[in-house]
Design an enzyme around this catalytic site. Structure first.
Site, PDB file in Angstrom:
ATOM      1  N   ARG A  77      -0.888  -8.489  13.224  1.00  0.00           N
ATOM      2  CA  ARG A  77      -1.454  -7.492  12.297  1.00  0.00           C
ATOM      3  C   ARG A  77      -2.250  -8.173  11.188  1.00  0.00           C
ATOM      4  NH1 ARG A  77       4.046  -4.580  11.196  1.00  0.00           N
ATOM      5  NH2 ARG A  77       2.967  -3.696   9.397  1.00  0.00           N
ATOM      6  N   LYS A 136       0.836  -1.210   0.000  1.00  0.00           N
ATOM      7  CA  LYS A 136       0.000   0.000   0.000  1.00  0.00           C
ATOM      8  C   LYS A 136       0.875   1.266   0.000  1.00  0.00           C
ATOM      9  CE  LYS A 136      -2.060  -1.140   3.878  1.00  0.00           C
ATOM     10  NZ  LYS A 136      -1.352  -2.391   4.197  1.00  0.00           N
ATOM     11  N   ARG A 144      14.092   1.105  10.915  1.00  0.00           N
ATOM     12  CA  ARG A 144      13.102   0.026  10.826  1.00  0.00           C
ATOM     13  C   ARG A 144      11.998   0.298  11.835  1.00  0.00           C
ATOM     14  NH1 ARG A 144      15.178  -4.718   7.895  1.00  0.00           N
ATOM     15  NH2 ARG A 144      17.323  -4.204   7.333  1.00  0.00           N
ATOM     16  N   ARG A 199     -10.199   0.899   8.061  1.00  0.00           N
ATOM     17  CA  ARG A 199      -9.804  -0.445   8.492  1.00  0.00           C
ATOM     18  C   ARG A 199     -10.913  -1.133   9.274  1.00  0.00           C
ATOM     19  NH1 ARG A 199      -3.786   0.529   8.515  1.00  0.00           N
ATOM     20  NH2 ARG A 199      -2.839  -1.436   9.091  1.00  0.00           N
ATOM     21  N   ARG A 236      11.684  -4.978   5.601  1.00  0.00           N
ATOM     22  CA  ARG A 236      11.479  -3.577   5.188  1.00  0.00           C
ATOM     23  C   ARG A 236      12.324  -2.601   6.025  1.00  0.00           C
ATOM     24  NH1 ARG A 236       5.577  -1.427   5.522  1.00  0.00           N
ATOM     25  NH2 ARG A 236       5.704  -2.488   7.514  1.00  0.00           N
TER      26      ARG A 236
HETATM   27  P1  AP5 Z   1       4.825  -1.613   1.976  1.00  0.00           P
HETATM   28  O1  AP5 Z   1       4.471  -0.866   0.748  1.00  0.00           O
HETATM   29  O2  AP5 Z   1       5.538  -0.875   3.056  1.00  0.00           O
HETATM   30  O3  AP5 Z   1       3.544  -2.385   2.514  1.00  0.00           O
HETATM   31  P2  AP5 Z   1       2.238  -1.827   3.211  1.00  0.00           P
HETATM   32  O4  AP5 Z   1       1.059  -2.502   2.581  1.00  0.00           O
HETATM   33  O5  AP5 Z   1       2.222  -0.333   3.234  1.00  0.00           O
HETATM   34  O6  AP5 Z   1       2.458  -2.468   4.620  1.00  0.00           O
HETATM   35  P3  AP5 Z   1       2.404  -1.854   6.083  1.00  0.00           P
HETATM   36  O7  AP5 Z   1       3.120  -2.843   6.953  1.00  0.00           O
HETATM   37  O8  AP5 Z   1       2.899  -0.451   6.142  1.00  0.00           O
HETATM   38  O9  AP5 Z   1       0.884  -1.906   6.315  1.00  0.00           O
HETATM   39  P4  AP5 Z   1       0.143  -1.866   7.642  1.00  0.00           P
HETATM   40  O10 AP5 Z   1      -1.222  -1.743   7.154  1.00  0.00           O
HETATM   41  O11 AP5 Z   1       0.419  -2.997   8.567  1.00  0.00           O
HETATM   42  O12 AP5 Z   1       0.832  -0.615   8.369  1.00  0.00           O
HETATM   43  P5  AP5 Z   1       0.278   0.820   8.749  1.00  0.00           P
HETATM   44  O13 AP5 Z   1       1.434   1.731   8.828  1.00  0.00           O
HETATM   45  O14 AP5 Z   1      -0.898   1.190   7.919  1.00  0.00           O
HETATM   46  O15 AP5 Z   1       5.712  -2.889   1.538  1.00  0.00           O
HETATM   47  C1  AP5 Z   1       6.295  -3.710   2.532  1.00  0.00           C
HETATM   48  C2  AP5 Z   1       7.693  -4.148   2.066  1.00  0.00           C
HETATM   49  O16 AP5 Z   1       7.569  -4.996   0.936  1.00  0.00           O
HETATM   50  C3  AP5 Z   1       8.591  -2.970   1.640  1.00  0.00           C
HETATM   51  O17 AP5 Z   1       9.910  -3.245   2.048  1.00  0.00           O
HETATM   52  C4  AP5 Z   1       8.485  -2.964   0.103  1.00  0.00           C
HETATM   53  O18 AP5 Z   1       9.685  -2.512  -0.500  1.00  0.00           O
HETATM   54  C5  AP5 Z   1       8.226  -4.443  -0.207  1.00  0.00           C
HETATM   55  N1  AP5 Z   1       7.303  -4.628  -1.324  1.00  0.00           N
HETATM   56  C6  AP5 Z   1       6.172  -3.894  -1.616  1.00  0.00           C
HETATM   57  N2  AP5 Z   1       5.563  -4.390  -2.705  1.00  0.00           N
HETATM   58  C7  AP5 Z   1       6.298  -5.479  -3.094  1.00  0.00           C
HETATM   59  C8  AP5 Z   1       6.187  -6.420  -4.167  1.00  0.00           C
HETATM   60  N3  AP5 Z   1       5.174  -6.333  -5.071  1.00  0.00           N
HETATM   61  N4  AP5 Z   1       7.107  -7.403  -4.247  1.00  0.00           N
HETATM   62  C9  AP5 Z   1       8.131  -7.482  -3.355  1.00  0.00           C
HETATM   63  N5  AP5 Z   1       8.310  -6.612  -2.322  1.00  0.00           N
HETATM   64  C10 AP5 Z   1       7.407  -5.625  -2.199  1.00  0.00           C
HETATM   65  O19 AP5 Z   1      -0.308   0.536  10.224  1.00  0.00           O
HETATM   66  C11 AP5 Z   1       0.567   0.251  11.306  1.00  0.00           C
HETATM   67  C12 AP5 Z   1      -0.266   0.199  12.582  1.00  0.00           C
HETATM   68  O20 AP5 Z   1      -0.876   1.490  12.809  1.00  0.00           O
HETATM   69  C13 AP5 Z   1      -1.434  -0.785  12.573  1.00  0.00           C
HETATM   70  O21 AP5 Z   1      -1.022  -2.107  12.929  1.00  0.00           O
HETATM   71  C14 AP5 Z   1      -2.390  -0.146  13.595  1.00  0.00           C
HETATM   72  O22 AP5 Z   1      -1.956  -0.404  14.908  1.00  0.00           O
HETATM   73  C15 AP5 Z   1      -2.201   1.351  13.320  1.00  0.00           C
HETATM   74  N6  AP5 Z   1      -3.153   1.873  12.322  1.00  0.00           N
HETATM   75  C16 AP5 Z   1      -2.855   2.439  11.131  1.00  0.00           C
HETATM   76  N7  AP5 Z   1      -3.965   2.825  10.487  1.00  0.00           N
HETATM   77  C17 AP5 Z   1      -5.006   2.490  11.288  1.00  0.00           C
HETATM   78  C18 AP5 Z   1      -6.421   2.603  11.157  1.00  0.00           C
HETATM   79  N8  AP5 Z   1      -6.986   3.143  10.052  1.00  0.00           N
HETATM   80  N9  AP5 Z   1      -7.198   2.146  12.183  1.00  0.00           N
HETATM   81  C19 AP5 Z   1      -6.655   1.607  13.286  1.00  0.00           C
HETATM   82  N10 AP5 Z   1      -5.313   1.453  13.466  1.00  0.00           N
HETATM   83  C20 AP5 Z   1      -4.490   1.898  12.474  1.00  0.00           C
END
Ligand code: AP5
Length: 221
Positions: free
Chosen positions: A175, A16, A163, A91, A130
């Site tokens: 997660r 994402k 990280r 979410r 990552r």
């Molecule tokens: P990346 O693009 O970073 O993946 P992502 O989908 O953004 O994953 P996240 O881990 O950031 O998602 P998340 O939803 O858990 O985290 P968030 O910050 O929203 O890619 C990951 C890795 O893979 C990178 O190294 C990239 O280079 C590689 N990659 C990407 N695409 C690839 C491909 N096609 N092939 C190979 N490699 C690839 O949330 C974190 C926390 O915040 C949550 O757990 C929760 O506690 C809180 N939170 C955030 N939003 C909310 C909400 N709306 N409601 C409640 N809690 C929330």
């Protein structure tokens, strides 16, 4: 046509953030990542950040109340008029309903919700490998996306990287559970509304980007 409102749905590691940043550059849309907003609140030590820290480190979802307050503040900024890519929001059912209400108040609605479809087990490896540039936030991966010149960010040249505290295999599994229990049902919600798009996000980053750009070009033209 009003400014596009795109949602990227998908579990941790689906891509994402990676894809939202590329779409932001190519289409001039604004990436709104609630994860980034919450991490900024934690780093700043605000009340919301203090309440969110332990929840995030455990891999659970932060309360709708906190997330919605942060998102509404951000959506009140003038740059969102260019159109937005929501990364990691909504979410929960409650967040999806609140988004609909917020958009309706501005005469808008969701343009497209794109589900990035991946295998859970592969996501543990993606997230555990990552890291990001400490200078500009550009994302990298130990195996799948290394800087062109080792140890130097491609975008800003910084040599400092970081990280996330929640990027370990155990927390990623929590997660993933939260995603399937609370967020995956939104795929059906947006399907019913007729705005759902699905993408196979197991391929290389560039292939996923091409598929997404095709959708954005079509719905946001
Ligand atoms: P990346 O693009 O970073 O993946 P992502 O989908 O953004 O994953 P996240 O881990 O950031 O998602 P998340 O939803 O858990 O985290 P968030 O910050 O929203 O890619 C990951 C890795 O893979 C990178 O190294 C990239 O280079 C590689 N990659 C990407 N695409 C690839 C491909 N096609 N092939 C190979 N490699 C690839 O949330 C974190 C926390 O915040 C949550 O757990 C929760 O506690 C809180 N939170 C955030 N939003 C909310 C909400 N709306 N409601 C409640 N809690 C929330």
């Amino acid at each position: 046509m009003s400014a596009p409102v795109l949602i990227l749905l998908g579990p941790p590691g689906a891509g994402k953030g990676t894809q939202a940043r590329m779409l932001e550059e190519e289409f001039g849309l604004v990436q709104l990542s609630t994860g980034d907003m919450l991490r900024a609140a934690v780093a700043a030590g605000t009340d919301a950040g203090r309440a969110a820290k332990a929840v995030m480190e455990a891999g659970a979802l932060v309360s709708d109340e906190i997330v919605l307050a942060i998102l509404k503040d951000r959506m009140a900024q003038p740059d969102v008029a260019r159109g937005i890519i929501l990364d990691g929001f909504p979410r929960t059912d409650g967040q999806a309903a609140a988004l609909d209400a917020l958009l309706a108040g501005a005469g808008q609605k969701v343009t497209a919700a794109v589900s990035l479809e991946v295998d859970d087990e592969a996501m543990v490896g993606r997230v555990s490998g990552r890291y990001t540039c400490a200078g500009c936030g550009e994302g990298y991966h130990d195996e799948f996306k290394r800087p062109a010149s080792a140890g130097h960010c491609d975008k800003c040249g910084s040599t400092a990287f970081k990280r996330r505290a929640d990027d370990n295999a155990e927390t990623v599994r929590e997660r993933l559970k939260a995603y399937h229990a609370q967020t995956a049902p939104l795929i059906a919600y947006y399907d019913t509304k007729g705005v759902l798009e699905r993408i196979d996000a197991m391929g290389p980053i560039a292939a996923v980007r091409d598929a997404l750009a095709g959708i954005v070009g079509r719905v946001a033209a």
